[in-house]
Design a protein around this motif. Structure first.
Motif, PDB file in Angstrom:
ATOM      1  N   PHE A   1      -5.377  -1.687  -8.119  1.00  0.00           N
ATOM      2  CA  PHE A   1      -4.093  -0.994  -8.149  1.00  0.00           C
ATOM      3  C   PHE A   1      -3.194  -1.466  -9.298  1.00  0.00           C
ATOM      4  N   SER A   2      -3.710  -2.394 -10.142  1.00  0.00           N
ATOM      5  CA  SER A   2      -3.002  -2.721 -11.383  1.00  0.00           C
ATOM      6  C   SER A   2      -3.536  -1.873 -12.523  1.00  0.00           C
ATOM      7  N   ARG A   3      -4.284  -0.849 -12.208  1.00  0.00           N
ATOM      8  CA  ARG A   3      -4.855   0.096 -13.162  1.00  0.00           C
ATOM      9  C   ARG A   3      -5.925  -0.551 -14.048  1.00  0.00           C
ATOM     10  N   GLY A   4      -6.584  -1.586 -13.530  1.00  0.00           N
ATOM     11  CA  GLY A   4      -7.702  -2.215 -14.252  1.00  0.00           C
ATOM     12  C   GLY A   4      -8.938  -1.323 -14.153  1.00  0.00           C
ATOM     13  N   PRO A   5      -9.917  -1.533 -15.059  1.00  0.00           N
ATOM     14  CA  PRO A   5     -11.123  -0.686 -15.039  1.00  0.00           C
ATOM     15  C   PRO A   5     -11.999  -0.958 -13.819  1.00  0.00           C
ATOM     16  N   LEU A   6     -12.829   0.010 -13.477  1.00  0.00           N
ATOM     17  CA  LEU A   6     -13.808  -0.192 -12.407  1.00  0.00           C
ATOM     18  C   LEU A   6     -14.875  -1.156 -12.909  1.00  0.00           C
ATOM     19  N   ARG A   7     -15.090  -2.242 -12.171  1.00  0.00           N
ATOM     20  CA  ARG A   7     -16.084  -3.257 -12.552  1.00  0.00           C
ATOM     21  C   ARG A   7     -17.089  -3.399 -11.424  1.00  0.00           C
ATOM     22  N   ASP A   8     -18.156  -4.174 -11.721  1.00  0.00           N
ATOM     23  CA  ASP A   8     -19.196  -4.385 -10.706  1.00  0.00           C
ATOM     24  C   ASP A   8     -18.607  -4.901  -9.397  1.00  0.00           C
ATOM     25  N   ASP A   9     -17.612  -5.783  -9.508  1.00  0.00           N
ATOM     26  CA  ASP A   9     -17.097  -6.417  -8.292  1.00  0.00           C
ATOM     27  C   ASP A   9     -15.767  -5.836  -7.817  1.00  0.00           C
ATOM     28  N   SER A  10     -15.378  -4.667  -8.343  1.00  0.00           N
ATOM     29  CA  SER A  10     -14.114  -4.059  -7.890  1.00  0.00           C
ATOM     30  C   SER A  10     -14.220  -3.662  -6.426  1.00  0.00           C
ATOM     31  N   ALA A  11     -13.177  -3.939  -5.683  1.00  0.00           N
ATOM     32  CA  ALA A  11     -13.172  -3.550  -4.267  1.00  0.00           C
ATOM     33  C   ALA A  11     -12.841  -2.068  -4.107  1.00  0.00           C
ATOM     34  N   GLU A  12     -12.091  -1.533  -5.065  1.00  0.00           N
ATOM     35  CA  GLU A  12     -11.602  -0.151  -4.921  1.00  0.00           C
ATOM     36  C   GLU A  12     -12.216   0.753  -5.989  1.00  0.00           C
ATOM     37  N   MET A  13     -12.273   2.045  -5.689  1.00  0.00           N
ATOM     38  CA  MET A  13     -12.508   3.082  -6.712  1.00  0.00           C
ATOM     39  C   MET A  13     -11.318   4.032  -6.578  1.00  0.00           C
ATOM     40  N   ILE A  14     -10.487   4.104  -7.618  1.00  0.00           N
ATOM     41  CA  ILE A  14      -9.261   4.900  -7.538  1.00  0.00           C
ATOM     42  C   ILE A  14      -9.388   6.028  -8.565  1.00  0.00           C
ATOM     43  N   PHE A  15      -9.482   7.239  -8.072  1.00  0.00           N
ATOM     44  CA  PHE A  15      -9.697   8.403  -8.926  1.00  0.00           C
ATOM     45  C   PHE A  15      -8.379   9.127  -9.166  1.00  0.00           C
ATOM     46  N   VAL A  16      -8.150   9.472 -10.444  1.00  0.00           N
ATOM     47  CA  VAL A  16      -7.052  10.368 -10.804  1.00  0.00           C
ATOM     48  C   VAL A  16      -7.732  11.611 -11.347  1.00  0.00           C
TER      49      VAL A  16
ATOM     50  N   LEU B   1       1.327   0.046  -2.959  1.00  0.00           N
ATOM     51  CA  LEU B   1       2.598   0.779  -2.887  1.00  0.00           C
ATOM     52  C   LEU B   1       3.215   1.008  -4.266  1.00  0.00           C
ATOM     53  N   ASP B   2       3.208  -0.026  -5.104  1.00  0.00           N
ATOM     54  CA  ASP B   2       3.774   0.153  -6.452  1.00  0.00           C
ATOM     55  C   ASP B   2       2.930   1.142  -7.257  1.00  0.00           C
ATOM     56  N   PHE B   3       1.606   1.105  -7.023  1.00  0.00           N
ATOM     57  CA  PHE B   3       0.722   2.030  -7.750  1.00  0.00           C
ATOM     58  C   PHE B   3       1.085   3.476  -7.417  1.00  0.00           C
ATOM     59  N   TYR B   4       1.207   3.794  -6.122  1.00  0.00           N
ATOM     60  CA  TYR B   4       1.492   5.187  -5.756  1.00  0.00           C
ATOM     61  C   TYR B   4       2.926   5.584  -6.116  1.00  0.00           C
ATOM     62  N   THR B   5       3.848   4.616  -6.081  1.00  0.00           N
ATOM     63  CA  THR B   5       5.212   4.915  -6.542  1.00  0.00           C
ATOM     64  C   THR B   5       5.178   5.213  -8.047  1.00  0.00           C
ATOM     65  N   GLY B   6       4.398   4.430  -8.784  1.00  0.00           N
ATOM     66  CA  GLY B   6       4.259   4.647 -10.232  1.00  0.00           C
ATOM     67  C   GLY B   6       3.651   6.010 -10.541  1.00  0.00           C
ATOM     68  N   CYS B   7       2.664   6.426  -9.746  1.00  0.00           N
ATOM     69  CA  CYS B   7       2.061   7.759  -9.949  1.00  0.00           C
ATOM     70  C   CYS B   7       3.124   8.838  -9.771  1.00  0.00           C
ATOM     71  N   THR B   8       3.988   8.647  -8.790  1.00  0.00           N
ATOM     72  CA  THR B   8       5.014   9.649  -8.518  1.00  0.00           C
ATOM     73  C   THR B   8       6.024   9.681  -9.661  1.00  0.00           C
ATOM     74  N   ALA B   9       6.372   8.499 -10.168  1.00  0.00           N
ATOM     75  CA  ALA B   9       7.303   8.451 -11.308  1.00  0.00           C
ATOM     76  C   ALA B   9       6.683   9.193 -12.495  1.00  0.00           C
ATOM     77  N   ARG B  10       5.370   9.072 -12.639  1.00  0.00           N
ATOM     78  CA  ARG B  10       4.669   9.675 -13.782  1.00  0.00           C
ATOM     79  C   ARG B  10       4.506  11.185 -13.639  1.00  0.00           C
ATOM     80  N   TYR B  11       4.119  11.642 -12.447  1.00  0.00           N
ATOM     81  CA  TYR B  11       3.754  13.061 -12.294  1.00  0.00           C
ATOM     82  C   TYR B  11       4.818  13.896 -11.594  1.00  0.00           C
TER      83      TYR B  11
END
Ligand SMILES: C[S@@+](CC[C@H](N)C(=O)[O-])C[C@H]1O[C@@H](n2cnc3c(N)ncnc32)[C@H](O)[C@@H]1O
Length: 282
Positions: A259-274, A43-53
């Motif tokens: 969702f803390s904007r960390g890099p994609l790693r081998d063990d990342s659960a998510e892939m978040i594309f901008v 939720l904070d991630f998507y709120t932050g995206c909205t604040a940014r864009y």
């Protein structure tokens, strides 16, 4: 989708077998309460995206309004599209409890994210919690991206998350067993809900799994029922998505693994594309 016929219920329970996707009552009814949904940290991630864009924001697959209403409460205008009337109804039911100015910032549209035309552009289009993975065929994915392309402002961003595919979830028989999801939820009317999930069938050649969400519900009067929601989910790989975006006229502006904007790693659960329009700067 073929609905499985041999799913065994907890003894003494009625079994309610739902349709695939989100039109079964079960998933819309228990979506917000489920642990899987409540433990999302986006939720904070998507709120932050909205604040940014900036706003207005377009959310594809807005469901029960989990993200959409948070954005509206944070002061942003947001339009949500969803294919499921049941999920949208759950969202609408929440509106009367919100202040008028928050309600005024919300627009809900029943529609398909592969075929909508709002005749408007948005600085931000978001697709939170994997609705894109319900688009099983490449042509549906491209149709969706073409719609986004048309609705995205020139310097706008498309932000969406997918799970990073765990190769074990492509074949390991252990996931064919029912796995309980932690925590029992008590609803305001006293019903207690326990959830489980399992993979019903692997389809590696088409990068899809048939999965089932299982809800065991105990009513205050002692009755119990089991609701089973089967659906098919598409899994993706990082470079496949990059190619898909390029084919649809986008470039990857940023890629995160959490969702803390960390890099994609081998063990990342998510892939978040901008993603941004190909050829746009910034
Ligand atoms: C996991 S839910 C995510 C809901 C919401 N975005 C959230 O973060 O809680 C996926 C949603 O995508 C919707 N969906 C699936 N296919 C769709 C399509 N083709 N067009 C629009 N919505 C779709 C479903 O109805 C469901 O509400």
């Amino acid at each position: 989708m073929e609905i499985p016929s041999d799913f065994s219920a907890a003894s003494g329970s009625q079994v309610r077998r739902e349709f695939g996707d989100y039109e079964g009552a079960g998933i819309a009814e228990y979506y917000d309460a489920s642990y899987v949904v409540r433990q999302r940290s986006d939720l904070d991630f998507y709120t932050g995206c909205t604040a940014r864009y900036g706003d207005p924001v377009l959310e594809l697959g807005c469901g029960t309004g989990r993200v959409l209403l948070r954005l509206a409460q944070a002061g942003y205008r947001v339009t949500g599209i969803d294919l499921s009337e049941r999920m949208l109804s759950r969202c609408r039911e929440k509106l009367p409890d919100l202040p008028g100015e928050v309600r005024d910032r919300v627009r809900l549209v029943a529609g398909d994210m592969t075929a909508f035309d709002l005749k408007e552009t948005f600085p931000l289009v978001i697709v939170p919690f994997r609705p894109f993975q319900h688009l099983l065929r490449t042509e549906d994915q491209l149709a969706c991206l073409a719609r986004v392309k048309r609705h995205l402002a020139p310097a706008g961003r498309l932000v969406f998350d997918l799970f990073q595919t765990d190769p074990r979830r492509m074949h390991d028989p252990c996931f064919l067993e029912e796995h309980p999801v932690p925590g029992e939820v008590t609803l305001p009317d006293g019903r207690k809900v326990r959830m489980a999930e399992r993979t019903r069938e692997y389809h590696r050649a088409i990068q899809c799994n048939d999965v089932e969400l299982v809800y065991d519900v105990s009513f205050p009067d002692g009755r119990s029922e089991r609701v089973v929601n089967p659906f098919r989910i598409r899994y993706f790989f990082r470079y496949e998505v990059e190619h898909l975006l390029a084919r649809a006229g986008f470039r990857v502006a940023e890629l995160f693994g959490d969702f803390s904007r960390g890099p994609l790693r081998d063990d990342s659960a998510e892939m978040i594309f901008v993603a941004a329009h190909a050829g746009s700067g910034g």
